[in-house]
Design a protein around this motif. Sequence first.
Motif, PDB file in Angstrom:
ATOM      1  N   LEU A  83      11.952   3.887  -3.084  1.00 52.49           N
ATOM      2  CA  LEU A  83      11.354   5.130  -2.611  1.00 52.49           C
ATOM      3  C   LEU A  83      12.416   6.181  -2.312  1.00 52.49           C
ATOM      4  CD1 LEU A  83       8.561   3.726  -0.246  1.00 52.49           C
ATOM      5  CD2 LEU A  83       8.333   4.523  -2.607  1.00 52.49           C
ATOM      6  N   HIS A  86      13.649   8.253  -5.110  1.00 55.23           N
ATOM      7  CA  HIS A  86      12.763   9.351  -5.500  1.00 55.23           C
ATOM      8  C   HIS A  86      12.785  10.485  -4.478  1.00 55.23           C
ATOM      9  CE1 HIS A  86      10.750   7.608  -9.044  1.00 55.23           C
ATOM     10  NE2 HIS A  86      10.923   6.460  -8.435  1.00 55.23           N
ATOM     11  N   THR A 292       2.410   3.020  -3.974  1.00 57.44           N
ATOM     12  CA  THR A 292       2.794   4.156  -3.131  1.00 57.44           C
ATOM     13  C   THR A 292       2.822   5.443  -3.943  1.00 57.44           C
ATOM     14  OG1 THR A 292       4.111   2.723  -1.687  1.00 57.44           O
ATOM     15  CG2 THR A 292       4.613   5.079  -1.645  1.00 57.44           C
ATOM     16  N   ARG A 293       3.400   5.383  -5.151  1.00 60.60           N
ATOM     17  CA  ARG A 293       3.442   6.575  -6.005  1.00 60.60           C
ATOM     18  C   ARG A 293       2.025   7.019  -6.382  1.00 60.60           C
ATOM     19  NH1 ARG A 293       8.225   3.943  -8.050  1.00 60.60           N
ATOM     20  NH2 ARG A 293       6.981   2.774  -9.583  1.00 60.60           N
ATOM     21  N   ILE A 298       2.894  11.030  -6.954  1.00 59.12           N
ATOM     22  CA  ILE A 298       4.245  11.436  -7.317  1.00 59.12           C
ATOM     23  C   ILE A 298       4.613  10.783  -8.643  1.00 59.12           C
ATOM     24  CG2 ILE A 298       4.965  11.828  -4.943  1.00 59.12           C
ATOM     25  CD1 ILE A 298       6.321   9.148  -4.938  1.00 59.12           C
ATOM     26  N   GLY A 300       6.266   8.775 -11.825  1.00 58.09           N
ATOM     27  CA  GLY A 300       6.732   7.404 -11.950  1.00 58.09           C
ATOM     28  C   GLY A 300       5.592   6.478 -12.320  1.00 58.09           C
ATOM     29  N   HIS A 302       2.646   4.106 -12.017  1.00 58.04           N
ATOM     30  CA  HIS A 302       1.643   3.861 -10.994  1.00 58.04           C
ATOM     31  C   HIS A 302       1.083   2.458 -11.148  1.00 58.04           C
ATOM     32  CE1 HIS A 302       0.684   8.399 -10.185  1.00 58.04           C
ATOM     33  NE2 HIS A 302       1.946   8.070  -9.979  1.00 58.04           N
TER      34      HIS A 302
END
Length: 325
Positions: A83, A86, A292-293, A298, A300, A302
């Motif tokens: 994380l 990013h 989380t993405r 965001i 990246g 998924h």
Amino acid sequence: MTVRIQDVANAAGVSVTTVSRVLSDRGIVAESTRQKVLDAAHKVGYSRSTFLPRNDARFIAVATPQDPEHWQLEVSRLVNAELQSHGILTMTPLIDTHLESLETSIRAGAGLVVTPTFTHLDVDVPVVRFDETSFASPSTSANETIAAKLDLATGLSLAFEHLTDLGHRKIGLVCKDTGELADLLAARFLAEHPMRHLGDANDWIVRVSKSYSGGIHAALRLKDAGGTAVIVQGQLQLFGVLDAIRKRGLTVPRDLSVVGIGDSLTTQYTGPPATVLSLDTVAMAQALAAATRAVLHIPGEHMKSVPPNFRPKLIARGSTSAGRS
């Protein structure tokens, strides 16, 4: 009565995730929906620190249990690194009994909780976590995303098959005295035990503190009951089990075979090297990061529409063998 984020979602007619995005000012939300959420929040009397001016930095709480397993620490470490690569700022609270550390992180601006645990967390922000494959979790809520599932049943089946092939029948479980993972392991142990139809398999479960001394106590109790093999939840407990047998003037695996849960460099160099149910911590961390993405929208990779299912792999080493005849 405390007003919660679910009350805002109900009043606005939207999901908890949408409410969290609006209050945290993160993610893409239509202006009409945003206004509807804000109006609903004021109507039901909801307020929290996320009604602050916009902050482009994303804060995420990567939370671990207060007394984590070594594999949970490794997954958390890898998720943090992913994380942060990013540009996401992370906090690392513990999940204590009253969630005080976690709530403090949320008040400080954490808009999402990511955790390598199986525990339902009653908090006001979305949660990304794991679940157990065999048991449907009745407490899963709308603001929780299950990033992956862990197949404890298959893992214990592998351990039982390995031990029964070596001639063991009186197999014990050493697990923590508290915690969701310990409860799940105990339930699966009872369902999978090779002697479950011949007696009370509960007699072969010893729940102790996740400590070296706890492992010593459990090993001696199971050995005195005639046990010939044990499956051990925690690494410190594993060390205690091995030492307890040595102090009795006995040896592992001749007098007691031992299987640990989770692998590490430490378990590879115990005396003898420990047979383990190995977990793919790298892939598990990637699953948490992907979920989380997806939640935060965001860039990246998924998560897939169906969460991945991780099955432990048995690595046979020197701590298991045929029992003494």
